[in-house]
Design a protein around this motif. Structure first.
Motif, PDB file in Angstrom:
ATOM      1  N   ARG A  56      -7.441  -1.729   7.528  1.00  0.00           N
ATOM      2  CA  ARG A  56      -8.073  -0.474   7.147  1.00  0.00           C
ATOM      3  C   ARG A  56      -7.049   0.465   6.520  1.00  0.00           C
ATOM      4  N   VAL A  57      -7.513   1.268   5.579  1.00  0.00           N
ATOM      5  CA  VAL A  57      -6.686   2.294   4.956  1.00  0.00           C
ATOM      6  C   VAL A  57      -7.438   3.616   5.047  1.00  0.00           C
ATOM      7  N   VAL A 106       0.858  -1.182   0.000  1.00  0.00           N
ATOM      8  CA  VAL A 106       0.000   0.000   0.000  1.00  0.00           C
ATOM      9  C   VAL A 106       0.893   1.231   0.000  1.00  0.00           C
ATOM     10  N   PRO A 107       0.448   2.336  -0.618  1.00  0.00           N
ATOM     11  CA  PRO A 107       1.230   3.565  -0.575  1.00  0.00           C
ATOM     12  C   PRO A 107       1.394   4.065   0.858  1.00  0.00           C
ATOM     13  N   TYR A 108       2.463   4.790   1.085  1.00  0.00           N
ATOM     14  CA  TYR A 108       2.774   5.268   2.431  1.00  0.00           C
ATOM     15  C   TYR A 108       1.672   6.163   2.968  1.00  0.00           C
ATOM     16  N   VAL A 109       1.019   6.941   2.086  1.00  0.00           N
ATOM     17  CA  VAL A 109       0.017   7.895   2.537  1.00  0.00           C
ATOM     18  C   VAL A 109      -1.208   7.191   3.117  1.00  0.00           C
ATOM     19  N   LEU A 110      -1.415   5.921   2.780  1.00  0.00           N
ATOM     20  CA  LEU A 110      -2.574   5.183   3.291  1.00  0.00           C
ATOM     21  C   LEU A 110      -2.321   4.527   4.647  1.00  0.00           C
ATOM     22  N   GLY A 111      -1.091   4.570   5.111  1.00  0.00           N
ATOM     23  CA  GLY A 111      -0.797   3.951   6.393  1.00  0.00           C
ATOM     24  C   GLY A 111       0.319   2.939   6.287  1.00  0.00           C
ATOM     25  N   PRO A 112       0.650   2.282   7.401  1.00  0.00           N
ATOM     26  CA  PRO A 112       1.746   1.297   7.383  1.00  0.00           C
ATOM     27  C   PRO A 112       1.386   0.079   6.535  1.00  0.00           C
ATOM     28  N   ARG A 113       2.417  -0.583   6.062  1.00  0.00           N
ATOM     29  CA  ARG A 113       2.217  -1.770   5.231  1.00  0.00           C
ATOM     30  C   ARG A 113       1.682  -2.917   6.085  1.00  0.00           C
ATOM     31  N   GLY A 163      -6.910  11.396  -4.270  1.00  0.00           N
ATOM     32  CA  GLY A 163      -6.073  10.791  -5.302  1.00  0.00           C
ATOM     33  C   GLY A 163      -6.505   9.361  -5.573  1.00  0.00           C
ATOM     34  N   ARG A 164      -5.778   8.718  -6.475  1.00  0.00           N
ATOM     35  CA  ARG A 164      -5.980   7.304  -6.770  1.00  0.00           C
ATOM     36  C   ARG A 164      -4.756   6.549  -6.297  1.00  0.00           C
ATOM     37  N   TYR A 165      -4.972   5.541  -5.459  1.00  0.00           N
ATOM     38  CA  TYR A 165      -3.874   4.819  -4.828  1.00  0.00           C
ATOM     39  C   TYR A 165      -3.971   3.338  -5.155  1.00  0.00           C
ATOM     40  N   ALA A 191      -4.052  -6.323  -8.669  1.00  0.00           N
ATOM     41  CA  ALA A 191      -4.018  -5.145  -7.812  1.00  0.00           C
ATOM     42  C   ALA A 191      -5.358  -4.430  -7.915  1.00  0.00           C
ATOM     43  N   ASP A 192      -5.648  -3.591  -6.946  1.00  0.00           N
ATOM     44  CA  ASP A 192      -6.865  -2.790  -6.925  1.00  0.00           C
ATOM     45  C   ASP A 192      -6.489  -1.325  -6.786  1.00  0.00           C
ATOM     46  N   THR A 193      -7.472  -0.472  -6.973  1.00  0.00           N
ATOM     47  CA  THR A 193      -7.253   0.969  -6.874  1.00  0.00           C
ATOM     48  C   THR A 193      -8.279   1.566  -5.924  1.00  0.00           C
ATOM     49  N   LEU A 194      -7.787   2.317  -4.952  1.00  0.00           N
ATOM     50  CA  LEU A 194      -8.647   3.055  -4.038  1.00  0.00           C
ATOM     51  C   LEU A 194      -8.700   4.505  -4.505  1.00  0.00           C
ATOM     52  N   THR A 195      -9.904   4.997  -4.749  1.00  0.00           N
ATOM     53  CA  THR A 195     -10.089   6.379  -5.171  1.00  0.00           C
ATOM     54  C   THR A 195     -10.550   7.205  -3.982  1.00  0.00           C
ATOM     55  N   VAL A 196      -9.763   8.204  -3.625  1.00  0.00           N
ATOM     56  CA  VAL A 196     -10.098   9.115  -2.526  1.00  0.00           C
ATOM     57  C   VAL A 196     -10.569  10.418  -3.162  1.00  0.00           C
ATOM     58  N   VAL A 197     -11.850  10.687  -3.062  1.00  0.00           N
ATOM     59  CA  VAL A 197     -12.443  11.865  -3.691  1.00  0.00           C
ATOM     60  C   VAL A 197     -12.458  13.017  -2.694  1.00  0.00           C
TER      61      VAL A 197
END
Length: 463
Positions: free
Chosen positions: A140-141, A114-121, A147-149, A174-180
């Motif tokens: 949880r993230v 997971v990207p760093y901005v979403l929390g720890p791996r 953005g799109r992560y 992989a999946d993509t989480l969209t944060v609007v």
């Protein structure tokens, strides 16, 4: 739900180099100590030391060979609920691991990228999984930045019982989480001059523009005989009537100023992010009120995509598309608003709602031309310099209460706002931490106080 294809832990055709590459620090230490002991035993002629050295060297090699040759087929899947969240909200990721081989697995470590901005791996240790068994875990993230992560790929690590060797296998999916952007519910506000929702905001198109271009249809039982078109009746030999007037959805353009030079500061509490969130709230609100909404940036680009027409579909689908586009919108390198002014079709835009950054006299003049190309025009103008200074003062936040903004702009900004008002804009300045619903009501009050007499029926409705 994205399912990963079954992955064989140790089911590839790599050579001995791949197996030795999985040695852990402990395994490498044992191997080095064994080789050193064997060399010393040969030099000193100590057979007992040679046996100890061979034992130390063979143990990690044996563990690597056994682990590498073990056939485990494991299928993994990921489920993201929900896949689109507002900034600052949480989403939950569910991972499922299934042993589809005939052998039980050993100790497994599951890790998702997971990207760093979403929390720890996230990492999970799974004990023995029986043949056909399933294990489910979740984490949880959360992100305060839109953005799109990407989430994934999922990695599986196998260890031997002595900790001498470990092998890592990755799934391909992989999946993509969209944060609007965050949206706020806005109050129902109507500009003065609209008559029961009609006027420039709600127009009606008539099929009758003249006797020559009328589009008739066949008479149906119950049609008003006063709408009979006798010329078409004589031409076709059957009774024809004029088509009824067709209501047209009111139109609204939401303009977002993304110029890099128009904003100071960065982060979730910056003026630019407030403007993006405000544009998102306005888009959702106007779509819910039945408007045909067009989202425009200072570059003249309509979001989503480059089309000039609003997105088709239901209001919910159109809102989702625009929020997805706003999730990744970034600063532009443009210097002015001329491209956005050119993108306005002139007189057919209906209501114009703009979120503007810092402007000089030239850009204020361009905004004045925008006002002449629309019906009613409302501008929310955050002073980005005031926002940046506010963040620097120990995080103190000035709140807007019922439209009154704490912290007044300087003389240059006041002159800019005055120029917009003289051009016919309804202008609402936004201070740090301003609440958009309060500013929305303030815009309605300011428009009501500034509306000239005799404008009934020509101003639009925004509610």
């Amino acid at each position: 739900m994205t399912a990963g294809s079954p992955a064989a832990a140790g089911d590839d055709t790599g050579g001995i180099r791949s197996a030795l590459g999985g040695l852990t620090t402990r395994g490498r230490s044992f191997l080095a100590a064994g080789v050193a002991a064997a060399m010393c035993a040969v030099v000193l002629g100590q057979s007992d030391l040679l046996r100890v050295g061979l034992l130390l060297a063979v143990l990690p090699l044996l563990c690597a060979a056994v682990l590498y040759r073990t056939r485990h087929r494991v299928a993994g899947s990921r489920r993201l609920l929900p896949s689109r969240v507002p900034a600052g909200s949480e989403a939950r990721v569910h991972l499922c691991l299934e042993n589809v081989s005939r052998l039980p697995t050993g100790l497994l470590m599951l890790q998702d990228h997971v990207p760093y901005v979403l929390g720890p791996r996230p990492r999970f240790v799974l004990d023995r999984v029986e043949p056909g068994g399933r294990r489910e875990v979740s984490y949880r993230v959360r992100s305060d930045l839109r953005g799109r992560y990407p989430l994934g790929p999922l990695q599986l690590r196998l260890d031997d019982p002595f900790g001498m060797c470990e092998l890592t296998r990755s799934f391909s999916t992989a999946d993509t989480l969209t944060v609007v952007p965050r949206t706020e519910p806005l109050p129902a506000v109507s500009l003065p001059g609209d008559a029961a929702g009609h006027g420039e905001g709600r127009q009606r198109t008539s099929a009758l523009a003249g006797d020559d271009d009328v589009i008739p249809r066949t008479y149906r039982h119950g049609d008003d005989l006063r709408r009979v078109h006798w010329r078409s009746t004589a031409r076709y030999g059957e009774l024809m009537v004029r088509r009824e007037e067709q209501p047209r959805r009111p139109s609204c353009t939401v303009l977002l100023d993304t110029r890099r030079s128009a904003y100071h500061g960065a982060g979730p509490d910056s003026a630019f992010e407030w403007a993006v969130s405000g544009a998102a709230s306005a888009v959702v609100h106007m779509l819910e009120r039945g408007f045909s909404v067009r989202l425009l940036t200072d570059t003249g680009t309509s979001l989503p995509g480059d089309g000039a027409d609003p997105p088709a579909g239901s209001p919910q689908e159109a809102a989702a598309l625009m929020l997805d586009a706003l999730a990744v919108v970034d600063h532009s390198d443009g210097r002015g608003l001329s491209h956005a002014c050119d993108a306005l079709r002139g007189g057919g835009e209906g209501l114009l709602i703009a979120f503007l950054g810092d402007m000089d006299e030239e850009q204020t003049a361009v905004a004045a031309r925008m006002r002449r190309r629309s019906g009613s025009a409302v501008a929310f103008v955050p002073d980005s310099g005031l926002w940046a200074a506010d963040r620097a003062e120990d995080g103190a936040v000035h709140r807007a209460v019922d439209g009154a903004v704490d912290g007044m702009p300087d003389d240059a900004v006041q002159a800019r706002l005055r120029g917009l008002r003289e051009a016919g804009w309804t202008v609402v300045p936004a201070g740090p931490g301003a609440a958009l619903p309060a500013l929305w009501r303030a815009a309605g009050r300011e428009r009501a106080h500034s509306a000239p007499a005799g404008t009934a029926g020509i101003t639009g409705e925004w509610s």
